[in-house]
Write an enzyme that holds these catalytic residues in place. Structure first.
Site, mmCIF file in Angstrom:
data_model
loop_
_atom_site.group_PDB
_atom_site.id
_atom_site.type_symbol
_atom_site.label_atom_id
_atom_site.label_comp_id
_atom_site.label_asym_id
_atom_site.label_seq_id
_atom_site.Cartn_x
_atom_site.Cartn_y
_atom_site.Cartn_z
ATOM 1 N N TYR A 172 62.101 -20.928 42.992
ATOM 2 C CA TYR A 172 61.357 -21.167 44.232
ATOM 3 C C TYR A 172 61.834 -22.517 44.764
ATOM 4 C CZ TYR A 172 58.099 -17.402 43.048
ATOM 5 O OH TYR A 172 57.537 -16.180 42.762
ATOM 6 N N LYS A 202 51.568 -12.121 44.203
ATOM 7 C CA LYS A 202 50.262 -11.638 43.749
ATOM 8 C C LYS A 202 49.894 -10.247 44.281
ATOM 9 C CE LYS A 202 49.604 -14.655 41.085
ATOM 10 N NZ LYS A 202 49.793 -14.238 39.736
ATOM 11 N N TYR A 240 50.074 -18.279 38.170
ATOM 12 C CA TYR A 240 51.266 -17.464 38.382
ATOM 13 C C TYR A 240 51.341 -16.348 37.339
ATOM 14 C CZ TYR A 240 56.044 -16.264 39.686
ATOM 15 O OH TYR A 240 57.163 -15.589 40.119
ATOM 16 N N PRO A 291 53.622 -13.380 50.268
ATOM 17 C CA PRO A 291 54.269 -13.004 49.004
ATOM 18 C C PRO A 291 54.643 -14.159 48.064
ATOM 19 C CG PRO A 291 55.778 -12.713 50.840
ATOM 20 C CD PRO A 291 54.453 -13.052 51.439
ATOM 21 N N HIS A 323 60.536 -12.859 31.520
ATOM 22 C CA HIS A 323 60.803 -14.264 31.832
ATOM 23 C C HIS A 323 59.714 -15.165 31.265
ATOM 24 C CE1 HIS A 323 63.645 -13.673 35.538
ATOM 25 N NE2 HIS A 323 64.019 -12.962 34.488
HETATM 26 P P1 FAD Z 1 50.862 0.299 49.481
HETATM 27 O O1 FAD Z 1 51.990 0.041 48.577
HETATM 28 O O2 FAD Z 1 50.979 -0.157 50.903
HETATM 29 O O3 FAD Z 1 50.561 1.850 49.445
HETATM 30 C C1 FAD Z 1 49.712 2.464 50.389
HETATM 31 C C2 FAD Z 1 50.107 3.918 50.511
HETATM 32 O O4 FAD Z 1 49.172 4.589 51.347
HETATM 33 C C3 FAD Z 1 51.477 4.076 51.165
HETATM 34 O O5 FAD Z 1 52.274 4.911 50.346
HETATM 35 C C4 FAD Z 1 51.168 4.694 52.511
HETATM 36 O O6 FAD Z 1 52.208 5.568 52.958
HETATM 37 C C5 FAD Z 1 49.878 5.452 52.225
HETATM 38 N N1 FAD Z 1 49.026 5.668 53.403
HETATM 39 C C6 FAD Z 1 48.740 4.799 54.404
HETATM 40 N N2 FAD Z 1 47.916 5.364 55.294
HETATM 41 C C7 FAD Z 1 47.668 6.618 54.841
HETATM 42 C C8 FAD Z 1 46.893 7.708 55.341
HETATM 43 N N3 FAD Z 1 46.193 7.593 56.482
HETATM 44 N N4 FAD Z 1 46.856 8.858 54.638
HETATM 45 C C9 FAD Z 1 47.551 8.990 53.486
HETATM 46 N N5 FAD Z 1 48.318 7.991 52.973
HETATM 47 C C10 FAD Z 1 48.370 6.833 53.645
HETATM 48 N N6 FAD Z 1 54.198 -8.278 47.011
HETATM 49 C C11 FAD Z 1 54.743 -9.095 46.160
HETATM 50 O O7 FAD Z 1 54.078 -9.480 45.199
HETATM 51 N N7 FAD Z 1 56.054 -9.497 46.340
HETATM 52 C C12 FAD Z 1 56.814 -9.047 47.399
HETATM 53 O O8 FAD Z 1 57.964 -9.406 47.537
HETATM 54 C C13 FAD Z 1 56.243 -8.192 48.328
HETATM 55 N N8 FAD Z 1 56.949 -7.719 49.390
HETATM 56 C C14 FAD Z 1 56.320 -6.888 50.289
HETATM 57 C C15 FAD Z 1 56.993 -6.402 51.411
HETATM 58 C C16 FAD Z 1 56.355 -5.584 52.359
HETATM 59 C C17 FAD Z 1 57.106 -5.079 53.586
HETATM 60 C C18 FAD Z 1 55.002 -5.239 52.166
HETATM 61 C C19 FAD Z 1 54.273 -4.357 53.181
HETATM 62 C C20 FAD Z 1 54.342 -5.687 51.024
HETATM 63 C C21 FAD Z 1 54.982 -6.522 50.091
HETATM 64 N N9 FAD Z 1 54.334 -7.001 48.943
HETATM 65 C C22 FAD Z 1 54.905 -7.827 48.078
HETATM 66 C C23 FAD Z 1 53.015 -6.612 48.628
HETATM 67 C C24 FAD Z 1 52.987 -5.453 47.609
HETATM 68 O O9 FAD Z 1 54.111 -4.649 47.786
HETATM 69 C C25 FAD Z 1 51.697 -4.739 47.869
HETATM 70 O O10 FAD Z 1 50.647 -5.638 47.516
HETATM 71 C C26 FAD Z 1 51.559 -3.414 47.131
HETATM 72 O O11 FAD Z 1 52.436 -2.469 47.680
HETATM 73 C C27 FAD Z 1 50.116 -2.909 47.237
HETATM 74 O O12 FAD Z 1 50.051 -1.599 46.769
HETATM 75 P P2 FAD Z 1 49.026 -0.562 47.410
HETATM 76 O O13 FAD Z 1 49.192 0.686 46.637
HETATM 77 O O14 FAD Z 1 47.700 -1.199 47.535
HETATM 78 O O15 FAD Z 1 49.515 -0.360 48.923
HETATM 79 C C1 DHB Z 2 59.652 -11.243 44.096
HETATM 80 C C2 DHB Z 2 58.898 -11.348 45.220
HETATM 81 C C3 DHB Z 2 58.030 -12.401 45.355
HETATM 82 O O1 DHB Z 2 57.261 -12.529 46.434
HETATM 83 C C4 DHB Z 2 57.918 -13.355 44.365
HETATM 84 O O2 DHB Z 2 57.083 -14.410 44.543
HETATM 85 C C5 DHB Z 2 58.665 -13.228 43.217
HETATM 86 C C6 DHB Z 2 59.540 -12.168 43.084
HETATM 87 C C7 DHB Z 2 60.595 -10.107 43.968
HETATM 88 O O3 DHB Z 2 60.681 -9.314 44.909
HETATM 89 O O4 DHB Z 2 61.278 -10.018 42.945
#
Ligand code: FAD
Ligand code: DHB
Length: 447
Positions: A241, A339, A427, A335, A87
């Site tokens: 948005y 970021k 962004y 969200p 995009h």
């Molecule tokens: P995570 O993806 O949370 O991964 C952490 C991992 O550690 C998980 O697999 C978990 O099972 C594992 N874990 C936890 N505790 C333990 C333990 N004690 N021992 C072993 N393993 C463990 N960001 C956006 O930009 N847009 C979005 O729309 C968006 N939607 C989201 C929706 C939800 C419900 C959540 C929670 C987050 C969302 N985010 C979004 C944020 C984005 O998904 C996260 O920033 C991203 O997943 C971060 O990645 P990570 O690997 O740091 O953490």
């Molecule tokens: C998506 C999620 C977001 O929070 C955003 O700002 C843009 C896109 C997505 O899930 O595609």
């Protein structure tokens, strides 16, 4: 043993020690394992959930250019390059009108890519398992309970404070870091040289940072998002948005046949209170355009529905002795602005380079600089996410004055190149580190 899908696979020796012990097999932990592997550094990833769960968790979708570049460099970019949707900008809708924000023009040629976090996780897992050897295993169903032996004191570590959270006998300054975890019904220990906490916002690594050293800054928001996935072709070319008197809405997508949509809802909302027709009607109302009253979303069956609370949080520092924290384990953003995943990938790219530099030279400079360098970028993204959230959402106690201020800010973005540039640069994503070449990324493949 099984690979977490329930499928029997060849027995793998459960490692007792490694160079970098990684807690969590989300995008941050999996990516770190890949990048360390490319630098010849051994690691073990311990992931508490099973593979199917990790691969299906619906989350982010918008990737900054830097994130795309890092995934390509570690060899996990092939499917993203085939299936990702590139995009050039986003659309802002407010006051019944629409405004395109063009990233290549405003943000130094940068673009963004729509490719779901679920797919990134699948790509990283399959790449890692396909190259899996004793030097780089990934264990599903391995839950870490505690981290010991991380306190500074050994060569190459900063600070001189003993960790408060450590168990008796294991917490001396000279002890080797250890991850204590359960796997297949047995308690086990993994000895490491370093530990990286990639275990998300509810993990154990952050609580291993002693309270005398670490501080968490946080903020809750008085609204949540209802996120739905629908078997409906996207109704627009770009993400929309929308600011509306009925609250915020976001139109995103996953593919030419799948839409991802979000609606601002009150905290504590039960997704069951939102049957399909109500979701579509409310989305149409929030995206309504004065210039095109017939504009409506393409509808289709909703295949998943969940409510996401919104929070900002930063824990400082992101390193204590031999423990580093990265991604959601260290910081959470609301969200709006997408970021969260991009920050996690950026943390890991910088940390992996620091480990590679330490391995190549024995110099700990880059490892020592990790926390400070990343926190500068993290706070920038925190501010941008806060700005996008508070500019586009309607608070429960919002006054007409507050709404006028939001609309004045959106008008400014629509009419001033400087204001639009500020949005576009944030962004589309900033460089991993401060300094010359802001926005540039290193295109060299890892070898
Ligand atoms: P995570 O993806 O949370 O991964 C952490 C991992 O550690 C998980 O697999 C978990 O099972 C594992 N874990 C936890 N505790 C333990 C333990 N004690 N021992 C072993 N393993 C463990 N960001 C956006 O930009 N847009 C979005 O729309 C968006 N939607 C989201 C929706 C939800 C419900 C959540 C929670 C987050 C969302 N985010 C979004 C944020 C984005 O998904 C996260 O920033 C991203 O997943 C971060 O990645 P990570 O690997 O740091 O953490
Ligand atoms: C998506 C999620 C977001 O929070 C955003 O700002 C843009 C896109 C997505 O899930 O595609």
């Amino acid at each position: 043993m099984t690979d977490g899908t329930g499928t029997a696979s060849a027995p793998v020796r459960i490692p007792e020690e490694t160079t970098v012990g990684i807690i969590g097999g989300g995008p941050a932990g999996l990516l770190l394992a890949r990048l360390l592997h490319h630098s010849g550094i051994g690691s073990v990833v311990l992931e508490s959930r099973d593979r199917a769960y990790a691969e299906q968790r619906q989350r982010a979708g918008m990737l900054e250019q830097t994130t795309v570049d890092v995934l390509r460099r570690c060899g996990a970019g092939a499917r993203m390059d085939r299936e990702g949707l590139v995009h050039d900008g986003i659309e802002l809708r407010f006051g019944g009108r629409s405004q395109h924000i063009d990233f290549p023009t405003l943000a130094d040629g940068r673009r963004v890519t729509i490719y779901a976090q679920t797919e990134i996780v699948k790509d990283l897992i399959s790449l890692h398992l396909s190259q899996m050897s004793d030097s780089a295993p990934l264990l599903f169903g391995a839950e870490v309970h505690s981290v010991t032996g991380i306190a500074p004191g050994a060569a190459g570590e900063d600070g001189d404070t003993q960790s408060e959270g450590e168990e008796a006998g294991a917490g001396t300054a000279s002890a080797r870091p250890a991850l204590h975890y359960s796997y297949e019904g047995r308690e086990r220990t993994l000895l490491c040289d370093f530990v990286v906490g990639c275990d998300g916002s509810h993990g154990v690594s952050r609580s291993a940072l002693p309270t005398s050293v670490a501080h968490t800054y946080e903020r809750d928001y008085p609204y949540s998002w209802l996120g739905v996935l629908a078997d409906a072709p996207p109704s627009c070319e770009e993400l929309i948005y929308a600011h509306s008197p009925r609250g915020f809405a976001l139109h995103s997508m996953r593919s030419p046949t799948v839409s991802r949509l979000y609606l601002q809802v009150p905290n504590g909302t039960d997704p069951e209170a939102w049957p399909e027709e109500r979701v579509w009607d409310e989305l149409d109302a929030r995206f309504a355009l004065e210039s095109d009253p017939d504009w409506k979303l393409h509808r289709g069956p909703i295949t998943s529905k969940s409510v996401l609370p919104m929070r900002s949080s930063v824990t400082e520092p992101m390193r204590y002795g031999r423990l580093f924290v990265a991604g959601d384990a260290a910081h959470i953003v609301p969200p709006t602005g997408a970021k969260g995943l991009n920050l996690a990938v950026a943390d890991i790219a910088v940390l992996a380079d620091a480990f590679a530099s330490f391995r190549a030279t024995g110099d700990t400079g880059a490892l020592d600089a990790y926390s400070g360098n990343r926190l500068r970028r993290v706070w920038r993204a925190e501010h941008f996410s806060y700005f996008m959230t508070t500019t586009l959402h309607t608070s429960p106690d919002q006054s007409p004055f507050d709404t006028r201020l939001q609309l004045a800010q959106l008008e400014r973005i629509a009419s001033s190149r400087a204001a639009a540039t500020e949005l576009a640069e944030n962004y589309a994503g900033l460089a991993l580190l401060d300094g010359p070449g802001e926005g540039a990324t290193d295109p060299r493949p890892f070898s």
